[in-house]
Design a protein around this motif. Structure first.
Motif, PDB file in Angstrom:
ATOM      1  N   ASN A 162      -3.464   0.353  -3.487  1.00 18.53           N
ATOM      2  CA  ASN A 162      -3.712  -0.793  -2.607  1.00 18.53           C
ATOM      3  C   ASN A 162      -2.602  -1.803  -2.767  1.00 18.53           C
ATOM      4  O   ASN A 162      -2.108  -2.018  -3.858  1.00 18.53           O
ATOM      5  N   SER A 177       0.840  -1.199   0.000  1.00 20.47           N
ATOM      6  CA  SER A 177       0.000   0.000   0.000  1.00 20.47           C
ATOM      7  C   SER A 177       0.875   1.248   0.000  1.00 20.47           C
ATOM      8  O   SER A 177       1.924   1.284   0.642  1.00 20.47           O
ATOM      9  N   LYS A 205      -4.663   7.056   0.761  1.00 19.50           N
ATOM     10  CA  LYS A 205      -4.175   5.861   0.067  1.00 19.50           C
ATOM     11  C   LYS A 205      -4.250   6.107  -1.435  1.00 19.50           C
ATOM     12  O   LYS A 205      -5.300   6.431  -1.959  1.00 19.50           O
TER      13      LYS A 205
END
Length: 84
Positions: free
Chosen positions: A83, A41, A80
């Motif tokens: 992923n 991530s 984020k």
């Protein structure tokens, strides 16, 4: 790798030895910090100055610095961007 997911032209990246973090990067122009964790991530933290970047990349423990100075900083939310 961080530079595959961040488009900052001046991005400086460093692979680090940490139990949680694989790579760190910074864009001075965009005042952005990037962290790639061992699970793949990638998070972006902004604003993050060049002075803060110097402190982070030279810290005796990257993981401890992250958890004490970045993750717990409410004024520096992580977003984020990839992923793992």
């Amino acid at each position: 790798m961080i530079n595959q997911h961040a488009t900052d032209a001046d991005l400086e990246t460093i692979e680090v030895s940490s139990s949680q973090i694989k790579e760190i990067g910074h864009s001075a122009k965009n005042q952005a910090l990037y962290i790639r964790f061992n699970n793949g991530s990638i998070y972006r933290y902004s604003p993050y100055t060049s002075v803060q970047w110097m402190e982070f990349k030279t810290a005796p423990s990257i993981g401890k610095y992250f958890y004490s100075s970045i993750k717990t900083n409410a004024g520096l939310p992580g977003i984020k961007i990839h992923n793992g």
